[in-house]
Each structure stands twice: as C-alpha cells, then as structure tokens.
Design a protein around this motif. Structure first.
Motif, PDB file in Angstrom:
ATOM      1  N   ARG A  35      18.585  12.990   3.003  1.00 60.87           N
ATOM      2  CA  ARG A  35      18.043  13.144   4.356  1.00 60.87           C
ATOM      3  C   ARG A  35      17.174  11.965   4.795  1.00 60.87           C
ATOM      4  O   ARG A  35      17.219  11.577   5.973  1.00 60.87           O
ATOM      5  N   TYR A  36      16.389  11.400   3.864  1.00 60.15           N
ATOM      6  CA  TYR A  36      15.329  10.508   4.321  1.00 60.15           C
ATOM      7  C   TYR A  36      15.322   9.122   3.677  1.00 60.15           C
ATOM      8  O   TYR A  36      14.502   8.280   4.088  1.00 60.15           O
ATOM      9  N   LEU A  37      16.164   8.848   2.697  1.00 60.25           N
ATOM     10  CA  LEU A  37      16.060   7.574   1.991  1.00 60.25           C
ATOM     11  C   LEU A  37      16.253   6.386   2.934  1.00 60.25           C
ATOM     12  O   LEU A  37      15.409   5.464   2.979  1.00 60.25           O
ATOM     13  N   ARG A  38      17.340   6.371   3.683  1.00 60.70           N
ATOM     14  CA  ARG A  38      17.604   5.235   4.577  1.00 60.70           C
ATOM     15  C   ARG A  38      16.578   5.148   5.696  1.00 60.70           C
ATOM     16  O   ARG A  38      16.221   4.044   6.148  1.00 60.70           O
ATOM     17  N   LEU A  39      16.110   6.296   6.138  1.00 56.49           N
ATOM     18  CA  LEU A  39      15.096   6.304   7.205  1.00 56.49           C
ATOM     19  C   LEU A  39      13.799   5.657   6.720  1.00 56.49           C
ATOM     20  O   LEU A  39      13.196   4.820   7.420  1.00 56.49           O
ATOM     21  N   LEU A  40      13.346   6.021   5.521  1.00 53.68           N
ATOM     22  CA  LEU A  40      12.095   5.477   4.998  1.00 53.68           C
ATOM     23  C   LEU A  40      12.252   4.028   4.558  1.00 53.68           C
ATOM     24  O   LEU A  40      11.279   3.264   4.571  1.00 53.68           O
ATOM     25  N   GLU A  41      13.463   3.643   4.161  1.00 56.54           N
ATOM     26  CA  GLU A  41      13.698   2.268   3.740  1.00 56.54           C
ATOM     27  C   GLU A  41      13.386   1.285   4.870  1.00 56.54           C
ATOM     28  O   GLU A  41      12.941   0.158   4.618  1.00 56.54           O
ATOM     29  N   ALA A  42      13.590   1.731   6.105  1.00 58.67           N
ATOM     30  CA  ALA A  42      13.346   0.856   7.249  1.00 58.67           C
ATOM     31  C   ALA A  42      11.880   0.842   7.668  1.00 58.67           C
ATOM     32  O   ALA A  42      11.515   0.094   8.588  1.00 58.67           O
ATOM     33  N   HIS A  43      11.017   1.649   7.014  1.00 51.64           N
ATOM     34  CA  HIS A  43       9.606   1.738   7.418  1.00 51.64           C
ATOM     35  C   HIS A  43       8.750   1.760   6.152  1.00 51.64           C
ATOM     36  O   HIS A  43       8.294   2.816   5.692  1.00 51.64           O
ATOM     37  N   GLN A  44       8.506   0.589   5.592  1.00 55.44           N
ATOM     38  CA  GLN A  44       7.699   0.462   4.390  1.00 55.44           C
ATOM     39  C   GLN A  44       6.351  -0.169   4.721  1.00 55.44           C
ATOM     40  O   GLN A  44       6.236  -0.887   5.723  1.00 55.44           O
ATOM     41  N   PRO A  45       5.307   0.101   3.897  1.00 55.70           N
ATOM     42  CA  PRO A  45       5.259   0.991   2.745  1.00 55.70           C
ATOM     43  C   PRO A  45       5.202   2.465   3.154  1.00 55.70           C
ATOM     44  O   PRO A  45       4.829   2.798   4.276  1.00 55.70           O
ATOM     45  N   VAL A  46       5.570   3.340   2.188  1.00 56.38           N
ATOM     46  CA  VAL A  46       5.680   4.777   2.451  1.00 56.38           C
ATOM     47  C   VAL A  46       4.583   5.503   1.684  1.00 56.38           C
ATOM     48  O   VAL A  46       4.335   5.202   0.505  1.00 56.38           O
ATOM     49  N   LEU A  47       3.940   6.450   2.360  1.00 57.13           N
ATOM     50  CA  LEU A  47       2.998   7.352   1.700  1.00 57.13           C
ATOM     51  C   LEU A  47       3.602   8.748   1.680  1.00 57.13           C
ATOM     52  O   LEU A  47       3.942   9.294   2.740  1.00 57.13           O
ATOM     53  N   ASP A  48       3.730   9.331   0.467  1.00 59.22           N
ATOM     54  CA  ASP A  48       4.177  10.718   0.330  1.00 59.22           C
ATOM     55  C   ASP A  48       2.937  11.592   0.299  1.00 59.22           C
ATOM     56  O   ASP A  48       2.229  11.675  -0.713  1.00 59.22           O
ATOM     57  N   PHE A  49       2.648  12.244   1.423  1.00 62.02           N
ATOM     58  CA  PHE A  49       1.441  13.062   1.585  1.00 62.02           C
ATOM     59  C   PHE A  49       1.735  14.447   0.984  1.00 62.02           C
ATOM     60  O   PHE A  49       2.568  15.181   1.472  1.00 62.02           O
ATOM     61  N   GLY A  50       0.987  14.780  -0.094  1.00 67.54           N
ATOM     62  CA  GLY A  50       1.291  16.014  -0.820  1.00 67.54           C
ATOM     63  C   GLY A  50       2.510  15.816  -1.706  1.00 67.54           C
ATOM     64  O   GLY A  50       3.460  16.600  -1.666  1.00 67.54           O
ATOM     65  N   CYS A  51       2.492  14.774  -2.523  1.00 65.68           N
ATOM     66  CA  CYS A  51       3.688  14.338  -3.253  1.00 65.68           C
ATOM     67  C   CYS A  51       4.034  15.212  -4.443  1.00 65.68           C
ATOM     68  O   CYS A  51       5.111  15.073  -5.022  1.00 65.68           O
ATOM     69  N   GLY A  52       3.103  16.120  -4.862  1.00 69.80           N
ATOM     70  CA  GLY A  52       3.400  16.964  -6.011  1.00 69.80           C
ATOM     71  C   GLY A  52       3.573  16.148  -7.270  1.00 69.80           C
ATOM     72  O   GLY A  52       2.731  15.314  -7.622  1.00 69.80           O
ATOM     73  N   ARG A  53       4.691  16.340  -7.959  1.00 75.16           N
ATOM     74  CA  ARG A  53       4.930  15.636  -9.227  1.00 75.16           C
ATOM     75  C   ARG A  53       5.483  14.227  -9.018  1.00 75.16           C
ATOM     76  O   ARG A  53       5.799  13.542  -9.979  1.00 75.16           O
ATOM     77  N   GLY A  54       5.638  13.804  -7.773  1.00 72.54           N
ATOM     78  CA  GLY A  54       6.012  12.421  -7.486  1.00 72.54           C
ATOM     79  C   GLY A  54       7.490  12.113  -7.607  1.00 72.54           C
ATOM     80  O   GLY A  54       7.866  10.944  -7.730  1.00 72.54           O
ATOM     81  N   GLU A  55       8.350  13.128  -7.547  1.00 71.93           N
ATOM     82  CA  GLU A  55       9.786  12.861  -7.673  1.00 71.93           C
ATOM     83  C   GLU A  55      10.292  11.952  -6.560  1.00 71.93           C
ATOM     84  O   GLU A  55      11.064  11.013  -6.807  1.00 71.93           O
TER      85      GLU A  55
END
Length: 427
Positions: free
Chosen positions: A226-246
């Motif tokens: 769902r989101y890999l290509r979308l986030l690739e175009a907008h770096q750096p990325v912060l995962d807010f509430g990332c849990g175990r970091g997968e």
C-alpha cells in the motif's frame, strides 16, 4: 401411293424365288455369306487320347459314382461314431461337474460363513476405532481450548509462536537488565521519561497484537504493497507509533531513510534489538522537539484511534509543521462506516479511544493545515457480503432494484474494514 406392281400375290412370289436360290449365287444373294475357316489339323497323339476317352467313358463313370458313394458312406459312419463319443463324454463331464459341485458346496458354504464372520468382526473393530478416534479428537480439542481458549486446536501454533516470542523478549530484557538499558528519549539529542499518552500502560499490548492483529509477515506485506512507493517519494519517513519496527525495517531494506517512535518499552526493545533506529518516547513530545520541515512524510498505522481528541489535534498540527512542503501525512485506521468493524475488531481492542469516521478525519486534517486530503479504502468484508440475485435477462424489474439495495447494505454492514487518510502539506 403404292407401286402398281406391289400387290400381295406378286410379293409372295418374289419371296419364294429368293428362298429357292442358292446362297453361293453371286447374282441373286442378298448378303454374302462368309466362308467357314478350314479346321486345323489334329495331331495324332491328341486323336489317340480322344479315342481312348470315348472308349473308356461308358465304364469309368459308373465306377467313379460307386467310389464316391463308398467314400460318403465311410465319412458318414465315422462322423456318427465321433458324435456318439462326444455325447458320451459330455454326459460324463456333466456328471463330474455335478459331483464336484456336491463335494465343494459344503466347503464354499463354510468359506462364505467365515468371510461373513470376518466382515462382521471388521465392522465391530471399525466402530471401536471410530470411538477411539473420536475420543482422541475430543482430547485434542480440549487441549487446544486449554492452550488457545478462543480459537481451539487450530490456534495452538499461533499461541506457541506467541509464547516463543514473549520468552525471547523476556530473555532479551533480562540480559539487558544485567548490562545497560537503553535510555528513553523524547527527541534526538534529549533524554526524558516516556509519557503515557498513547502508551499501553500495564496492558500487554505486544501479546495482544500478536494474537489478534494477524501474522506479522502478512501485515507487513500489506503495508508494503500500500505505502512503499508512496513513502519512497517523500523521505525521510517517521513511523509514528512504529511498534516493533517492522515497517521501519522494510523501508530501510528498500533504501528508504526511515526511523520510528513508540511509547511501549516491550515493542521498542524488540525493534532496538535488531539495530533499528526506533526511539522509546511519547510521539507528541518527540515531534515537539523535532525541527520544522525536517521530515518528508509521517505514517501512522492504527494509532490515531488510540488518541484522545486533543492529542490527535496536536499530532495533526505538529505533523503539518514538521513535514516539508509537498510532503504527506498517512493515517491508517479502522473504518467505522462499516458496521462490522464496530462490532468486531474495534470493540475488541480496549485501548481504542474513539472511532474516527472518514469524514471526521478529513475535516481534522484540513483544519490542521493540510490540503488535498484523499481517502483510500481497504479490506472489504467480502466473506460476509450478501450475494446479488441472478434472475437472468428476462427477470422481473424489481430484481435490479433489490440488488442495488443489497449492494448498499453490503457497503454499510460489510464494507471496507480499513481506510487511510493521505494528506499533503501546502507547497
């Protein structure tokens, strides 16, 4: 008109004269008669054979007839004798078959009785085995309910995987206690205790997610799609509430600059044990300390429904200021517009605060300063949906109206179970 001389008497007289004339008379013959060819001379040997044949024929024919009759009588006598022998042999074979049948019938009857007795014994053994298998199956089911009360025996592998994960986490925690524990941070370069906002507190949220959210690999594959290509175009990325970091790990494996923040010590510990840049901190405090326009995007997967409304509003406002122009904020959350979500997954999680309707989250994003907010819906509950009625091309007109209403009902009851609000900061 006929000739005067062609009277009947004259014609008769002329015909008689023609018959009386010689055929070799060239002046009177009507048609020349061809001369017969002279016969070829017969050799003396052939004339002798013909003479002998004419002399012996009166005596040979009767002898041949008598010889033929004698041969026929002999053949008939021999055939009659062989036929009589065959009849005798057939009678003897019938007698032997009857004697053999009389001799074997008791043995066949005994064998039949033995076979029937064995079949009956096998049926009894089969019933006993079925009972034993049923008892074994009941025992397995009881064991499964004891290990996985909600799922039964089919949930045992998942429970053992969960126990293994928790034991490994406990082992890492014990080893970390014997050495040095990671210092919780609120932001890069600062140190502070994590706040409780959005934290699971004393609730074992790691174990809860492991049991009810689904297989981690499957969830991660879905997020990547769902989101890999979308986030690739907008770096750096912060995962807010990332849990175990997968997700952080997957993004970095694809060469995307990413880090995460989460207030749950157990989850952050698992992420940091794999060398991931995940911070143990309250996400709101971490964003407060982050420089403005320092991020290309922020993604928050199933987090915003855990936040009280004032905290959610502050998160959106901080995100709008910390993301550089043209960057994106992604918030994936359960879809309460699909009523099956409210009665199933949403009410199951005790840390949920309030369901966020897609229109409400869109409104909040716009008020926080984002624009171009679009919604993407995922995972409809297709297994529960009512199938349309197939009446064919000649069906009554009310069928189409009923199918439209069924489709509306499916959307309300069993529509998409998740949605993502993707908001863009002004350029």
């Amino acid at each position: 008109m006929s000739h005067p001389d062609a009277d009947p008497a004259t014609l008769a007289r002329l015909a008689a004269e023609l018959r009386d004339r010689q055929p070799d008379d060239p002046g009177t013959a009507l048609h020349p008669v061809p001369a017969e060819p002279e016969p070829a001379p017969v050799p003396a040997r052939a004339r002798w054979k013909q003479a002998v044949k004419r002399a012996t024929k009166p005596m040979a024919d009767p002898a041949l007839d008598r010889l033929a009759n004698r041969v026929a009588d002999l053949l008939k006598h021999r055939l009659d004798r062989q036929y009589s022998e065959l009849l005798v042999r057939g009678s003897m074979m019938q007698a032997e078959v009857a004697a053999l049948r009389d001799e074997r019938e008791p043995e066949l009857a005994r064998l039949t009785r033995d076979a029937l007795a064995r079949v009956a014994g096998l049926e009894i053994n089969l019933e006993l085995m079925k009972g034993e298998l049923q008892a074994f199956d009941d025992a397995l089911e009881q064991l499964g309910r004891a290990i996985a009360p909600g799922a039964g025996f089919v949930g045992v592998p998942e429970r053992f995987a969960e126990l293994r994960e928790r034991v490994n986490a406990l082992d890492r925690r014990l080893r970390a206690t014997g050495t040095s524990a990671p210092a919780p941070t609120d932001a890069p370069g600062t140190t502070a205790a994590p706040a409780t906002s959005g934290s699971s507190g004393g609730f074992d949220y790691v174990g809860f997610e492991g049991r009810f959210r689904g297989d981690s690999a499957t969830v991660l594959a879905t997020l990547e799609e769902r989101y890999l290509r979308l986030l690739e175009a907008h770096q750096p990325v912060l995962d807010f509430g990332c849990g175990r970091g997968e997700l952080v790990a997957t993004l970095r494996e694809h060469g995307i600059e990413a880090e995460g923040v989460d207030p749950d010590p157990g989850m952050v510990e698992q992420a940091q044990s794999r060398g991931l840049p995940v911070h143990l901190a309250d996400g709101i405090a971490w964003l407060r300390a982050a420089p403005e326009q320092s991020l290309g995007s922020i993604i928050s997967v199933h987090v915003v429904e855990h936040l009280p409304l004032p905290v959610l509003v502050e998160l959106l406002e901080l995100a709008a200021s910390r993301i550089r122009p043209g960057g994106i904020f992604v918030a994936e959350t359960p879809n309460p517009a699909s009523l099956i979500v409210l009665g199933n997954s949403y009410i199951l999680d005790p840390t949920h605060v309030w369901p966020l309707h897609p229109s409400l989250l869109t409104f909040l994003c716009e008020r926080a300063g984002f624009r171009d907010v679009r919604l993407e819906f995922h995972a409809p509950a297709e297994d529960y949906q009512l199938p349309p009625i197939d009446a064919g091309p000649d069906g009554p007109p009310w069928v189409d109206d009923l199918n439209r209403r069924l489709e509306q009902l499916n959307q309300v009851l069993f529509g998409p179970q998740e949605y993502a609000a993707i908001a863009t900061t002004p350029s």
